[in-house]
Design a protein around this motif. Structure first.
Motif, PDB file in Angstrom:
ATOM      1  N   THR A 195      26.663  44.814  48.314  1.00 13.71           N
ATOM      2  CA  THR A 195      27.384  43.178  48.577  1.00 13.71           C
ATOM      3  C   THR A 195      27.898  42.240  47.808  1.00 13.71           C
ATOM      4  N   ILE A 196      27.285  42.754  46.648  1.00 10.24           N
ATOM      5  CA  ILE A 196      27.732  40.991  45.665  1.00 10.24           C
ATOM      6  C   ILE A 196      29.059  41.682  45.293  1.00 10.24           C
ATOM      7  N   ALA A 197      28.893  43.134  45.287  1.00 10.93           N
ATOM      8  CA  ALA A 197      30.209  43.678  44.259  1.00 10.93           C
ATOM      9  C   ALA A 197      31.006  44.123  45.216  1.00 10.93           C
ATOM     10  N   GLN A 198      31.366  43.588  46.059  1.00  9.78           N
ATOM     11  CA  GLN A 198      32.211  43.714  47.048  1.00  9.78           C
ATOM     12  C   GLN A 198      32.861  42.127  46.910  1.00  9.78           C
ATOM     13  N   TYR A 199      32.065  40.820  47.074  1.00  7.89           N
ATOM     14  CA  TYR A 199      32.253  39.855  46.840  1.00  7.89           C
ATOM     15  C   TYR A 199      33.124  39.272  45.665  1.00  7.89           C
ATOM     16  N   ALA A 200      32.647  40.579  44.342  1.00  7.86           N
ATOM     17  CA  ALA A 200      33.557  39.789  42.841  1.00  7.86           C
ATOM     18  C   ALA A 200      34.513  40.485  43.194  1.00  7.86           C
ATOM     19  N   GLU A 201      34.579  41.522  43.633  1.00  8.99           N
ATOM     20  CA  GLU A 201      36.188  41.855  44.107  1.00  8.99           C
ATOM     21  C   GLU A 201      37.115  41.426  44.191  1.00  8.99           C
ATOM     22  N   GLN A 202      36.833  40.677  45.173  1.00 11.99           N
ATOM     23  CA  GLN A 202      37.769  40.473  46.669  1.00 11.99           C
ATOM     24  C   GLN A 202      37.770  38.494  45.831  1.00 11.99           C
ATOM     25  N   ASN A 203      36.926  38.234  45.031  1.00 11.26           N
ATOM     26  CA  ASN A 203      37.155  36.720  44.970  1.00 11.26           C
ATOM     27  C   ASN A 203      37.721  36.192  43.804  1.00 11.26           C
ATOM     28  N   GLY A 204      37.762  37.700  43.337  1.00  7.28           N
ATOM     29  CA  GLY A 204      38.123  37.584  40.840  1.00  7.28           C
ATOM     30  C   GLY A 204      37.508  37.651  39.985  1.00  7.28           C
ATOM     31  N   TYR A 205      36.037  38.069  40.720  1.00  8.31           N
ATOM     32  CA  TYR A 205      35.165  38.431  39.460  1.00  8.31           C
ATOM     33  C   TYR A 205      34.740  39.347  39.535  1.00  8.31           C
ATOM     34  N   TYR A 206      36.332  40.190  39.206  1.00  8.52           N
ATOM     35  CA  TYR A 206      36.076  41.986  38.453  1.00  8.52           C
ATOM     36  C   TYR A 206      37.605  41.460  37.980  1.00  8.52           C
ATOM     37  N   VAL A 207      37.882  41.491  36.656  1.00  9.20           N
ATOM     38  CA  VAL A 207      38.287  42.100  36.033  1.00  9.20           C
ATOM     39  C   VAL A 207      39.376  43.398  35.349  1.00  9.20           C
ATOM     40  N   PRO A 208      40.296  43.856  36.245  1.00  8.99           N
ATOM     41  CA  PRO A 208      40.726  45.027  36.296  1.00  8.99           C
ATOM     42  C   PRO A 208      40.582  46.054  34.608  1.00  8.99           C
ATOM     43  N   GLY A 209      40.381  46.449  34.377  1.00  2.83           N
ATOM     44  CA  GLY A 209      40.014  47.044  33.298  1.00  2.83           C
ATOM     45  C   GLY A 209      39.260  46.653  31.945  1.00  2.83           C
ATOM     46  N   GLN A 210      38.698  46.047  32.426  1.00  4.88           N
ATOM     47  CA  GLN A 210      37.524  44.939  31.647  1.00  4.88           C
ATOM     48  C   GLN A 210      35.933  45.177  32.231  1.00  4.88           C
ATOM     49  N   ALA A 250      32.298  34.522  35.404  1.00  6.49           N
ATOM     50  CA  ALA A 250      32.056  33.428  36.551  1.00  6.49           C
ATOM     51  C   ALA A 250      31.028  33.827  37.562  1.00  6.49           C
ATOM     52  N   LEU A 251      30.914  35.026  37.216  1.00  4.00           N
ATOM     53  CA  LEU A 251      29.746  34.987  38.693  1.00  4.00           C
ATOM     54  C   LEU A 251      28.845  34.348  38.461  1.00  4.00           C
ATOM     55  N   MET A 252      28.604  34.157  37.224  1.00  2.87           N
ATOM     56  CA  MET A 252      27.163  34.359  37.193  1.00  2.87           C
ATOM     57  C   MET A 252      26.465  32.413  37.159  1.00  2.87           C
ATOM     58  N   THR A 253      28.102  32.653  36.952  1.00  2.31           N
ATOM     59  CA  THR A 253      28.027  30.361  37.450  1.00  2.31           C
ATOM     60  C   THR A 253      28.669  30.195  38.355  1.00  2.31           C
ATOM     61  N   GLU A 254      29.304  30.869  38.554  1.00  2.00           N
ATOM     62  CA  GLU A 254      30.335  30.238  39.983  1.00  2.00           C
ATOM     63  C   GLU A 254      30.013  31.141  41.513  1.00  2.00           C
ATOM     64  N   GLY A 255      30.539  32.246  40.995  1.00  2.00           N
ATOM     65  CA  GLY A 255      30.585  33.267  42.059  1.00  2.00           C
ATOM     66  C   GLY A 255      28.963  33.804  42.665  1.00  2.00           C
ATOM     67  N   CYS A 256      27.885  33.527  41.868  1.00  2.00           N
ATOM     68  CA  CYS A 256      26.801  33.509  41.828  1.00  2.00           C
ATOM     69  C   CYS A 256      25.313  32.965  43.182  1.00  2.00           C
ATOM     70  N   ARG A 257      26.535  31.579  43.531  1.00  5.97           N
ATOM     71  CA  ARG A 257      26.626  30.480  44.555  1.00  5.97           C
ATOM     72  C   ARG A 257      26.436  30.802  45.660  1.00  5.97           C
ATOM     73  N   GLN A 258      27.590  31.766  46.106  1.00  6.63           N
ATOM     74  CA  GLN A 258      27.581  32.602  48.133  1.00  6.63           C
ATOM     75  C   GLN A 258      25.990  33.544  47.816  1.00  6.63           C
ATOM     76  N   PRO A 292      26.676  43.579  39.667  1.00  2.00           N
ATOM     77  CA  PRO A 292      26.318  43.064  40.487  1.00  2.00           C
ATOM     78  C   PRO A 292      25.055  43.477  40.692  1.00  2.00           C
ATOM     79  N   THR A 293      24.566  44.216  40.230  1.00  2.00           N
ATOM     80  CA  THR A 293      23.416  44.512  40.781  1.00  2.00           C
ATOM     81  C   THR A 293      22.284  44.351  39.811  1.00  2.00           C
ATOM     82  N   ALA A 294      22.317  43.446  39.118  1.00  2.55           N
ATOM     83  CA  ALA A 294      21.533  42.098  37.709  1.00  2.55           C
ATOM     84  C   ALA A 294      20.868  41.380  38.630  1.00  2.55           C
ATOM     85  N   LEU A 295      22.786  40.626  39.288  1.00  5.15           N
ATOM     86  CA  LEU A 295      22.277  39.136  40.188  1.00  5.15           C
ATOM     87  C   LEU A 295      21.908  39.758  41.965  1.00  5.15           C
TER      88      LEU A 295
END
Length: 218
Positions: free
Chosen positions: A106-121, A126-134, A86-89
């Motif tokens: 802002t980005i971390a919240q969006y990532a977590e709420q929209n499936g771009y954060y994978v627990p344990g990983q 996909a945040l870099m090609t899909e979620g970034c459009r937000q 999120p900081t890089a983006l």
């Protein structure tokens, strides 16, 4: 560490008050000391809804452990510990759109709420090609070649890289390539002021890169 700053004693006297990952980060980089000292009282809090200022064409160095947002939660940890993507983006968005209101949190919240954060990983690629459009930017996967990277940078397109263990990380990490100088590459590492202050050769970076994306504004 204790020999460098007596305030380390505060942490050594109650290590259970700090995440183990944060202690390991501090052991590698004393620059985190102020942030670490504030952790017990400030954990879970976010203190800014802006990065301060942003200008198109200029990519600010933002740190995941900045006290303005680093104590904020991200997944099963904190932005300071697991928020490199999120900081890089956020750096990319600031420089391509001029919007100072897009913070790492802002980005971390969006990532977590929209499936771009994978627990344990951690953060999904996909945040870099899909979620970034937000946030007004589009990432395109690049070939791992010097020509592709240098071409993107010379065209004003920053490149986010997912890194293998090496100079930048012991596990996994995201950094931003923001430009070239004297045939070398300027890097913004969201976890290190020191590594961001030096120029890097492609030969040094290439074997450490797992994936990479060039970005442009929408």
């Amino acid at each position: 560490m204790a020999a460098q700053d007596s305030r380390i004693d505060t942490i050594l006297q109650s290590p259970g008050s700090y995440p183990q990952a944060l202690l390991e980060m501090l052991a590698r980089d004393i620059s985190l000391l102020e942030f670490a000292l504030g952790f017990p009282e400030k954990q879970g809090n976010v203190y800014a809804d802006s990065i301060g200022s942003a200008q198109k064409g200029q990519f600010p160095l933002l740190l995941q452990w900045d006290e303005r947002w680093g104590y904020g939660p991200y997944g099963d940890s904190f932005l300071a510990i697991s928020g490199c993507a999120p900081t890089a983006l956020a750096m990319v968005a600031a420089g391509l759109t001029g919007d100072a209101g897009v913070t790492p949190y802002t980005i971390a919240q969006y990532a977590e709420q929209n499936g771009y954060y994978v627990p344990g990983q951690g953060t999904s690629w996909a945040l870099m090609t899909e979620g970034c459009r937000q946030f007004g930017v589009q990432g395109e996967e690049l070939a791992l070649s010097e020509g592709a990277v240098m071409g993107a940078l010379e065209n004003g397109e920053p490149v986010i890289c997912s890194m293998r263990p090496g100079d930048f990380t012991t596990k996994g990490h995201f950094i931003v390539l923001v430009g070239t100088e004297d045939g070398k590459i300027r890097v913004h590492d969201p976890n290190s002021i020191q590594r961001s202050s030096q120029l890097w050769s492609w030969a040094a970076l290439e074997p450490q890169i797992k994936g990479l994306w060039a970005f442009h504004a929408l």
